[in-house]
Design an enzyme around this catalytic site. Sequence first.
Site, PDB file in Angstrom:
ATOM      1  N   CYS A   1       0.785  -1.233   0.000  1.00 26.33           N
ATOM      2  CA  CYS A   1       0.000   0.000   0.000  1.00 26.33           C
ATOM      3  C   CYS A   1       0.818   1.285   0.000  1.00 26.33           C
ATOM      4  O   CYS A   1       0.373   2.269  -0.589  1.00 26.33           O
ATOM      5  CB  CYS A   1      -0.994  -0.010   1.146  1.00 26.33           C
ATOM      6  SG  CYS A   1      -0.266  -0.137   2.784  1.00 26.33           S
TER       7      CYS A   1
ATOM      8  N   HIS B   1      -2.464   1.215   7.204  1.00 26.69           N
ATOM      9  CA  HIS B   1      -2.704   1.188   5.761  1.00 26.69           C
ATOM     10  C   HIS B   1      -2.558   2.593   5.200  1.00 26.69           C
ATOM     11  O   HIS B   1      -2.989   3.570   5.814  1.00 26.69           O
ATOM     12  CB  HIS B   1      -4.112   0.651   5.488  1.00 26.69           C
ATOM     13  CG  HIS B   1      -4.488   0.630   4.050  1.00 26.69           C
ATOM     14  ND1 HIS B   1      -4.069  -0.365   3.189  1.00 26.69           N
ATOM     15  CD2 HIS B   1      -5.232   1.484   3.305  1.00 26.69           C
ATOM     16  CE1 HIS B   1      -4.554  -0.113   1.985  1.00 26.69           C
ATOM     17  NE2 HIS B   1      -5.255   0.991   2.036  1.00 26.69           N
TER      18      HIS B   1
END
Length: 395
Positions: A81, A263
Amino acid sequence: VKTNPKGFPAYETNGIPPEIPLISSKSAEDGNQVPSQGSGGACVGAARASEPSMPAYYFVKWITWKEKKTAIITQSENGPCPLIAIMNILLLRWKVKLPAQTEVVTTEELMAHLGECVLSIKPRERAEGMELNFQQNMSDAMAVLPKLSTGLDVNVRFTGVSDFEYTPECIVFDLLDIPLYHGWLVDPQSPEVVSAVGKLSYNQLVEKIIEFKHSTDTSQVSEGLIAEQFLESTATQLSYHGLCELNTTAKEGELSGFFRNNHFSTMIKHKGHLYLLVTDQGFLQEESVVWESLHNVEGDGNFCDSDFRLCHPSQKPTGASQPSAQQQQQMQIDQDYLVAMSLQQQQGDAPGPMSDLELARQLQQEEYQQPQTQQHQPSAGQVLPVFPSEGNSCA
């Protein structure tokens, strides 16, 4: 994933008991996973154990962004990510452009594009001292780039949406002029929590909780419990005060990186509202699903198209639900598609107008349909009705 009764991942690091949640934010490839909120797959923070091989290819989704066909990179559950978030910002800024009709892109290609962007940066000031500092920053950034595909060390502070403990990895965001935000803030209207948390980073606060909970001083024990309660009540790593501060701090039309639940996402502010770019590979064929609103801490935002108009996808993928037989077949076809791409590139074949990859998909689809056809073979004397195939008309 090992979890304790409170739902936190049970990380065994530096002697810290498993009941305390840790953020080392080495994302994505550590094997332990924390569900992410918002858009896209999970990037995981945990003590690094074995490192499984990264996916070699990522699917490209084409959207209409400000009246231009623009590519964005989608990710599966274990996608890198940090790399994808940064690359999508550069793609939406048109600093990086992929060839038209590109369907897949390799990790190496993404890293090459990113490296070119970093090397093309010029120092803003020509003073000798600034020049030397810029050269050092460039050297640090190039050394950090490989980590983007495996994970970054990020340690938030609870005092502001832009407050992170400085690590060498942050220099990549600085050089590319990408703001990095989080929304994990202490509410100033809770003086006891403000006093217990102070200006500590996450890792420092965890250490304080451990120390104070085992203290013989009752006031320290109480303070440690208050700090622990703050972490438990904000387990989604986003508070409502943080959400308000994000709205205030982010600039209109600004593309930025957003860190939450270990994230990294791509975020934008449009007409006073925050949106996260939807990068979940499950929405690859949902052309109208581009953004997801960020308006609460629960993570159940509304999907919008590229013009930020509300849209309704055919279905929202969920990690808990099992894919249907048709979805499993399509997933296998997509996997075969990637294998065909890999073989083609290894053999050095250039794709033609009708590529072998599309042929691979077609053959795989026929392979799945064949057992169904055999199950419905007519007996002698029976006549099967003729139906038009999908996408064709029957006169």
